[in-house]
Design a protein around this motif. Structure first.
Motif, short mmCIF file in Angstrom:
data_model
loop_
_atom_site.label_atom_id
_atom_site.label_comp_id
_atom_site.label_asym_id
_atom_site.label_seq_id
_atom_site.Cartn_x
_atom_site.Cartn_y
_atom_site.Cartn_z
N LEU A 219 82.99 106.54 -17.04
CA LEU A 219 83.64 107.19 -15.90
C LEU A 219 85.09 106.73 -15.73
CD1 LEU A 219 80.71 107.08 -13.31
CD2 LEU A 219 81.68 109.12 -14.39
N GLU A 220 85.44 105.65 -16.39
CA GLU A 220 86.83 105.17 -16.34
C GLU A 220 87.67 105.76 -17.47
OE1 GLU A 220 86.20 100.99 -16.40
OE2 GLU A 220 85.73 100.85 -14.25
N ARG A 221 87.02 106.46 -18.40
CA ARG A 221 87.78 107.12 -19.46
C ARG A 221 88.50 108.34 -18.89
NH1 ARG A 221 86.07 106.24 -24.96
NH2 ARG A 221 84.34 104.75 -25.10
N ARG A 222 89.54 108.77 -19.59
CA ARG A 222 90.22 110.00 -19.20
C ARG A 222 90.45 110.84 -20.44
NH1 ARG A 222 88.54 108.25 -15.33
NH2 ARG A 222 89.51 107.81 -13.29
N PRO A 223 90.02 112.09 -20.43
CA PRO A 223 89.33 112.76 -19.33
C PRO A 223 87.86 112.35 -19.28
CG PRO A 223 89.53 114.25 -21.17
CD PRO A 223 90.29 113.02 -21.57
N PRO A 242 82.22 105.45 -4.87
CA PRO A 242 83.69 105.30 -4.88
C PRO A 242 84.31 105.69 -6.21
CG PRO A 242 82.65 103.38 -3.87
CD PRO A 242 81.55 104.18 -4.49
N LEU A 243 83.62 105.37 -7.29
CA LEU A 243 84.15 105.72 -8.61
C LEU A 243 84.17 107.23 -8.81
CD1 LEU A 243 85.25 104.79 -11.28
CD2 LEU A 243 82.91 104.35 -12.05
N LEU A 244 83.13 107.92 -8.35
CA LEU A 244 83.10 109.37 -8.46
C LEU A 244 84.20 110.02 -7.62
CD1 LEU A 244 79.27 110.19 -8.37
CD2 LEU A 244 80.81 110.34 -10.34
N LEU A 245 84.44 109.48 -6.45
CA LEU A 245 85.52 110.00 -5.60
C LEU A 245 86.88 109.80 -6.27
CD1 LEU A 245 84.22 108.78 -2.13
CD2 LEU A 245 84.43 111.16 -2.86
N ALA A 246 87.04 108.65 -6.93
CA ALA A 246 88.29 108.39 -7.64
C ALA A 246 88.45 109.33 -8.83
CB ALA A 246 88.34 106.94 -8.11
N VAL A 247 87.35 109.59 -9.53
CA VAL A 247 87.40 110.53 -10.65
C VAL A 247 87.78 111.91 -10.18
CG1 VAL A 247 86.00 111.73 -12.37
CG2 VAL A 247 85.76 109.25 -12.09
N ARG A 248 87.21 112.31 -9.05
CA ARG A 248 87.52 113.64 -8.53
C ARG A 248 89.01 113.77 -8.19
NH1 ARG A 248 88.05 117.52 -4.83
NH2 ARG A 248 86.52 119.23 -4.81
N ALA A 251 91.12 113.96 -11.36
CA ALA A 251 90.88 115.11 -12.22
C ALA A 251 91.57 116.38 -11.76
CB ALA A 251 89.37 115.37 -12.32
N ARG A 252 92.25 116.35 -10.62
CA ARG A 252 92.93 117.57 -10.15
C ARG A 252 94.07 117.96 -11.07
NH1 ARG A 252 91.72 118.32 -4.61
NH2 ARG A 252 90.72 116.51 -3.64
N PRO A 253 94.27 119.26 -11.36
CA PRO A 253 93.33 120.35 -11.07
C PRO A 253 92.16 120.32 -12.03
CG PRO A 253 95.16 121.17 -12.37
CD PRO A 253 95.46 119.72 -12.09
N MET A 254 91.03 120.91 -11.66
CA MET A 254 89.83 120.87 -12.49
C MET A 254 89.22 122.26 -12.56
SD MET A 254 87.34 118.90 -9.78
CE MET A 254 88.67 118.00 -8.94
N ASP A 255 88.45 122.51 -13.61
CA ASP A 255 87.81 123.82 -13.71
C ASP A 255 86.60 123.88 -12.79
OD1 ASP A 255 85.54 122.71 -15.06
OD2 ASP A 255 86.58 122.89 -16.96
N ALA A 261 80.08 120.16 -10.61
CA ALA A 261 79.24 119.04 -11.03
C ALA A 261 79.57 117.78 -10.24
CB ALA A 261 79.41 118.80 -12.52
N ILE A 262 80.86 117.49 -10.07
CA ILE A 262 81.21 116.24 -9.40
C ILE A 262 80.95 116.33 -7.90
CG2 ILE A 262 83.68 116.72 -9.02
CD1 ILE A 262 84.08 113.71 -9.92
N ASP A 263 81.18 117.51 -7.31
CA ASP A 263 80.87 117.66 -5.88
C ASP A 263 79.38 117.50 -5.63
OD1 ASP A 263 83.52 118.06 -5.43
OD2 ASP A 263 83.38 120.19 -4.94
N PHE A 264 78.56 118.06 -6.52
CA PHE A 264 77.11 117.94 -6.37
C PHE A 264 76.68 116.48 -6.52
CE2 PHE A 264 72.74 118.78 -8.33
CZ PHE A 264 72.12 118.91 -7.08
N ALA A 265 77.26 115.77 -7.50
CA ALA A 265 76.93 114.35 -7.70
C ALA A 265 77.31 113.53 -6.48
CB ALA A 265 77.63 113.83 -8.95
#
Length: 274
Positions: A219-223, A242-248, A251-255, A261-265
């Motif tokens: 989750l710390e990798r990009r992308p 917190p990590l998922l929120l940081a990824v979100r 990741a802007r902008p995102m498809d 997927a990330i909002d659901f997670a």
């Protein structure tokens, strides 16, 4: 795409050969898809008897269409297609044909294919081993699972990926064992992203605590791969929120698929997407 009127006068076998001869002939492909399943079955059987490896591979592929694309059709017609393939499999020598046979047997999911495919797992050509992994992907009996575990360590990336993908999709309540978990653990350092992330999903679905640190690293990798997001959701560990929120945010902008997927997670872990 318009289908030429004269295609109606062609037999199903002629249509299949036209589509094979003129690669990317989508009109022939679409016309073939509209043909009666029984006609397609007969053409496939005839092609499987051809001296041409390309035509035999096409025959194996056509048996998917001859069987049908829904569960009811597969149950009704799959055994007949499996009969044809299993009769031809022992004498087939061409790797591309064996791969096509394995793929179609995987779609049909006839249990009789398991020992026949198992016998090919050590074939020297990776295309054949790939067909074996594909052919066993729908099965959950011990022989199929053991073969997939062995193929998950294959020297060819495409074979490992097919095997790990099939294993990661197995229902965690029905399929679990120390050997399976070790297979996932072995692939967490794989150079291929899809193999690593499918392995994360396999362990996360089984709530294996050993997945936490590898998942954090992924989750710390990009992308970030969408499969890593799915693994975090399956793990159900709120410390990842917190990590998922940081990824979100990063990741802007995102498809749309990634955002969904990330909002659901995030929601599954009790959070709320910004």
């Amino acid at each position: 795409m318009a289908i030429p009127a004269h295609y109606d006068a062609l037999s199903t076998l002629e249509l299949a050969l036209l589509e094979l001869k003129e690669e990317r002939n989508w009109a022939a492909y679409e016309a073939l898809r509209k043909r009666d399943r029984e006609e397609v079955f007969k053409a496939a059987v005839q092609l499987l008897r051809s001296s041409s490896a390309r035509e035999r591979a096409l025959g194996a592929d056509l048996l998917v269409q001859a069987t049908g694309y829904d569960e009811e059709a597969r149950l009704e017609r799959g055994a007949r297609s499996a009969d044809v393939l299993l009769a031809a499999l022992p004498t087939e020598q061409d790797a591309s044909v064996l791969r096509a046979m394995g793929h179609t047997l995987g779609y049909i999911a006839d249990a009789r294919a398991v020992p026949a495919l198992r016998a090919l797992k050590d074939h020297l050509d990776s295309r054949v081993r790939l067909g074996v992994a594909s052919g066993l992907s729908q099965h959950q009996d011990p022989v199929a699972l053991q073969t997939l575990i062995e193929l998950s360590r294959d020297g060819h990336a495409s074979v490992r990926e097919e095997a790990i993908s099939a294993l990661s999709l197995k229902d965690e309540d029905a399929v679990d064992s120390p050997e399976l978990r070790e297979a996932f653990l072995d692939r967490l350092s794989d150079e291929v992203t899809d193999i690593r992330t499918d392995s994360l999903i396999g362990l996360a679905r089984r709530k294996d605590p050993r997945v936490r640190e590898p998942l954090r690293r992924e989750l710390e990798r990009r992308p970030v791969a969408i499969e890593a997001i799915e693994a975090a959701r399956y793990l159900e560990d709120v410390s990842f929120l917190p990590l998922l929120l940081a990824v979100r945010e990063a990741a802007r902008p995102m498809d749309d698929a990634f955002e969904g997927a990330i909002d659901f997670a995030i929601e599954c872990l009790g959070g709320r997407a910004p």
